[in-house]
Design a protein around this motif. Sequence first.
Motif, PDB file in Angstrom:
ATOM      1  N   TYR A 115       0.863  -1.183   0.000  1.00  9.45           N
ATOM      2  CA  TYR A 115       0.000   0.000   0.000  1.00  9.45           C
ATOM      3  C   TYR A 115       0.898   1.230   0.000  1.00  9.45           C
ATOM      4  O   TYR A 115       1.868   1.301   0.766  1.00  9.45           O
ATOM      5  CB  TYR A 115      -0.919   0.028   1.219  1.00  9.45           C
ATOM      6  CG  TYR A 115      -1.791   1.270   1.264  1.00  9.45           C
ATOM      7  CD1 TYR A 115      -2.941   1.360   0.491  1.00  9.45           C
ATOM      8  CD2 TYR A 115      -1.433   2.364   2.051  1.00  9.45           C
ATOM      9  CE1 TYR A 115      -3.734   2.496   0.521  1.00  9.45           C
ATOM     10  CE2 TYR A 115      -2.221   3.507   2.080  1.00  9.45           C
ATOM     11  CZ  TYR A 115      -3.366   3.576   1.309  1.00  9.45           C
ATOM     12  OH  TYR A 115      -4.139   4.701   1.320  1.00  9.45           O
ATOM     13  N   LYS A 116       0.598   2.190  -0.872  1.00  8.09           N
ATOM     14  CA  LYS A 116       1.358   3.437  -0.941  1.00  8.09           C
ATOM     15  C   LYS A 116       0.380   4.613  -0.895  1.00  8.09           C
ATOM     16  O   LYS A 116      -0.574   4.661  -1.669  1.00  8.09           O
ATOM     17  CB  LYS A 116       2.196   3.510  -2.232  1.00  8.09           C
ATOM     18  CG  LYS A 116       3.239   2.431  -2.357  1.00  8.09           C
ATOM     19  CD  LYS A 116       4.230   2.704  -3.475  1.00  8.09           C
ATOM     20  CE  LYS A 116       3.644   2.550  -4.838  1.00  8.09           C
ATOM     21  NZ  LYS A 116       4.658   2.671  -5.925  1.00  8.09           N
ATOM     22  N   THR A 117       0.645   5.519   0.014  1.00  9.95           N
ATOM     23  CA  THR A 117      -0.119   6.769   0.040  1.00  9.95           C
ATOM     24  C   THR A 117       0.799   7.895  -0.411  1.00  9.95           C
ATOM     25  O   THR A 117       1.968   7.955  -0.002  1.00  9.95           O
ATOM     26  CB  THR A 117      -0.677   7.051   1.444  1.00  9.95           C
ATOM     27  OG1 THR A 117      -1.360   8.305   1.434  1.00  9.95           O
ATOM     28  CG2 THR A 117       0.411   7.073   2.504  1.00  9.95           C
ATOM     29  N   TYR A 148      -3.049   7.285  -4.209  1.00  4.90           N
ATOM     30  CA  TYR A 148      -2.750   6.059  -3.481  1.00  4.90           C
ATOM     31  C   TYR A 148      -2.574   4.923  -4.484  1.00  4.90           C
ATOM     32  O   TYR A 148      -3.019   5.005  -5.636  1.00  4.90           O
ATOM     33  CB  TYR A 148      -3.861   5.717  -2.478  1.00  4.90           C
ATOM     34  CG  TYR A 148      -5.168   5.301  -3.127  1.00  4.90           C
ATOM     35  CD1 TYR A 148      -5.403   3.972  -3.495  1.00  4.90           C
ATOM     36  CD2 TYR A 148      -6.169   6.232  -3.368  1.00  4.90           C
ATOM     37  CE1 TYR A 148      -6.588   3.591  -4.096  1.00  4.90           C
ATOM     38  CE2 TYR A 148      -7.358   5.860  -3.962  1.00  4.90           C
ATOM     39  CZ  TYR A 148      -7.569   4.524  -4.332  1.00  4.90           C
ATOM     40  OH  TYR A 148      -8.729   4.148  -4.934  1.00  4.90           O
ATOM     41  N   TYR A 176      -2.465   0.401  -4.221  1.00  7.35           N
ATOM     42  CA  TYR A 176      -2.377  -0.817  -3.428  1.00  7.35           C
ATOM     43  C   TYR A 176      -2.512  -2.016  -4.357  1.00  7.35           C
ATOM     44  O   TYR A 176      -3.032  -1.900  -5.474  1.00  7.35           O
ATOM     45  CB  TYR A 176      -3.424  -0.859  -2.319  1.00  7.35           C
ATOM     46  CG  TYR A 176      -4.867  -0.952  -2.771  1.00  7.35           C
ATOM     47  CD1 TYR A 176      -5.433  -2.168  -3.152  1.00  7.35           C
ATOM     48  CD2 TYR A 176      -5.673   0.183  -2.795  1.00  7.35           C
ATOM     49  CE1 TYR A 176      -6.754  -2.256  -3.554  1.00  7.35           C
ATOM     50  CE2 TYR A 176      -6.993   0.107  -3.189  1.00  7.35           C
ATOM     51  CZ  TYR A 176      -7.534  -1.122  -3.574  1.00  7.35           C
ATOM     52  OH  TYR A 176      -8.838  -1.208  -3.973  1.00  7.35           O
ATOM     53  N   THR A 216      -4.537   2.165  -8.619  1.00  9.37           N
ATOM     54  CA  THR A 216      -3.946   3.441  -8.239  1.00  9.37           C
ATOM     55  C   THR A 216      -4.813   4.571  -8.766  1.00  9.37           C
ATOM     56  O   THR A 216      -5.222   4.570  -9.931  1.00  9.37           O
ATOM     57  CB  THR A 216      -2.498   3.571  -8.752  1.00  9.37           C
ATOM     58  OG1 THR A 216      -1.963   4.841  -8.336  1.00  9.37           O
ATOM     59  CG2 THR A 216      -2.402   3.457 -10.255  1.00  9.37           C
TER      60      THR A 216
END
Length: 805
Positions: free
Chosen positions: A606-608, A633, A635, A660
């Motif tokens: 997961y990337k924010t 974001y 994921y 994304t």
Amino acid sequence: MVSSGQTAKVTGLVLDENNNPVEGVNVSYQSQSVVTNKTGFYVITIPANQKVVLVYTHVSLKNITATFQLKANDIVEYNPVMSSKNAQLDEVIISNNRGRAQGIISIEPEVIRRNPSLSGGIESVIKTLQGVTSSTELSSAYSVRGGNYDENLVYVNEVEIYRPFLVRSGQQEGLSFTNTDLIQNIEFSAGGFQAKFGDKMSSVLDITYRKPTKFAASLEASFLGGSISAEGVSKNKKWSAMTGIRYRDNSLLVNSQETESNYRPTFADVQTVVNYDASAKWQWSFLGNIAQNKYSYQPLTRQTNFGTLSDPIALQVFYEGQEEDQYQTYFGAIKSTFKSNDDNTYKFIASAYLTQEQEYYDIDAAYFLGEVDSNIGSETFGDVTFNRAVGSQLNHARNDLDALIINAEVKGSHNVKKKYQIDWGVKYTRENIRDRIVEWEVIDSAGFSINPPIIDIPNDQPYNPYVGPLVPFQNVRALNFVNIDRISAFAQWNTKTTLGNSQLFLNAGVRTHNWMVSGDNISSSSQTVFSPRAQISLKPDWDKDMIFRFSTGFYYQPPFYRELREQNGAVQSDVKAQQSIHFVVGNDYNFKMWNRKFKLVSEAFYKTMNDVNTYTLENVRIRYRANNDATAYAYGFDCRLNGEFVPGTESWFSFGYLKTEENQDNKGNIARPTDQRLKFGILFQDYMPNIPNVKLYLNLVYNTGLPGGSPSYADVYQYQSRLRDYRRADVGFFYSFTEKNDLKPDGHWLKKFKELSLGVEAFNLFNNQNAITNTWVRDAYTKNQYGIPNYMTTRVFNVKLTARL
């Protein structure tokens, strides 16, 4: 004696059946040997990047052998138990868990060289890995877990590598920087990487070139070009060098596309590596590269059919004019490694990169947008029967860019009490950019010149004459002289310990990066960011060989020149660094199936993201809005199963799911340009059981469709359609003349070759029509804008000869 620059260490305790330390055990490899002390402790230095068999002998205990294959500077712990009763039944094979604990994927260079691909570089194999996607076979660019092409770090011999600035089409790119004939190690991380790597948001590709130990040479020739390389060492073994020369002609590929053209793009480069071992403690190396890409393009005609079965539409285009592009790059790097003792190593790295790029074109495209006869019984079936739109489009550019990038870096690595490793580094970078942009587009639809929508002047012709200005639909003019000074530093701590009977790997580090933008008619701006990062890995004391990983951290991407330049060409010096926070959970499982070795790697992420610099993607050209006006974001889940599906070969199957989205100015979430939901990749090697000389190499990729983009000046929120799915299969059949060479009699002429093969490659085997972007065409009658897919290469055959001494 083994060169210290290419060594690894094995250390540990030798125990008896009662877990008591054993003194006087001789641990040997060829002429190297050490003896355990009173506590049973030993440490021995072995060559890296090759299989090494250590033999443990004692006067009253049975011998033990263990096979190691370690990377340069690796340190692995092995604690054998020696018995007085039974001899060792099976050979023990030890590999370092360092890469597994860090979530790093290692790829054998031989896989790269044999893989059938249009680009012919390492990137073609990277694109089959989990978490990596790409929808263009003519480019070395790839996207990792929702990031764009500018978010990937690439290192060769610890030196950062840069891509050309002005390239906007994959067919203009030519050769990847990395020469596969010179590669020794390839390591790749798709996220959650350590602080020692630089400031990008998506991935790291870390490549190490070979250090020659004897004379060797290679030759490769095909319809797409060829390469030649040679390497050798001096008599006193202090000097070694290797040089590779490559040439590529993509005419075979681009002439298979829809657009008929007079086109012969050529690309060439020369790359050399020189090593000097001044002493056992001090080594020097030089890496140099000169590359030239020439792109001469004269389109003639194009017809693209699209629409639906009930409403088929065709775009016919007739061209006048041509395009002349040229990219020349010069690169040089010096690296010095000083090893003061076994526990302390220092490195100094200096590099310079110069690129001179020009993009000149004047192309007039007259188009007809018509209805296609879909009546199967008709004599005009498939022909355009009615033109619903007629227009023309004139594109002009005189773009020139010169960039000089200089780096100087000092790094250190220290082993503290044999328990901890501390790494640190400080780097200074100077970027000098000189950029002239003169680019405009005029659109004529049904006899009316189209003004850009930003000019809001009523036009009710033919009832009243139009008195407003006549301007190009797009007009970008800028002259930028920009300097960017950067200072970055990192420090990180590693250790390996135990948790009960399980092994525990810990890493923690931090990066900092300060940059200042200045230049003519630009207000100076200075900013600083800090990036803490951490990894923890656990190898349980189980019968199953598993490692569990968790990594997290801040990944800032301070803007490069291209990110500072907004769509009208102006430079915004106050653009912030994009920020991404990674959370990655992974599992690495080694097991045996069919009595052969396999590995299953799986990761959830997961990337924010904050301060996102949104962009448009046209083929491979990225144009940023330079305003940090969005959040985003990403994921998903990735996995890869690799191993010996066929005995003696390595193959893998990869799968990935990704979502994304970005939110611009709080308008709501929409798909990012890299939102490629599903990905399947296969790299498969095989041979004919009855004719083992015949080898098969298959590269297969399936990706669901990317967002198709939007017309100029349009609201991207109103254009969320997707391109068709990307499906591609490349296959190669090769006959190896050197198979079972060891069985041939001495003096046989094939004994001189390590490899000699001749083969046929089929690119895009199933002739799928894959689209990379849309061309947007206006219909003046219906006021619609149609997205016309830009299809890439069709099925192409190639013949290739490979020889290695």
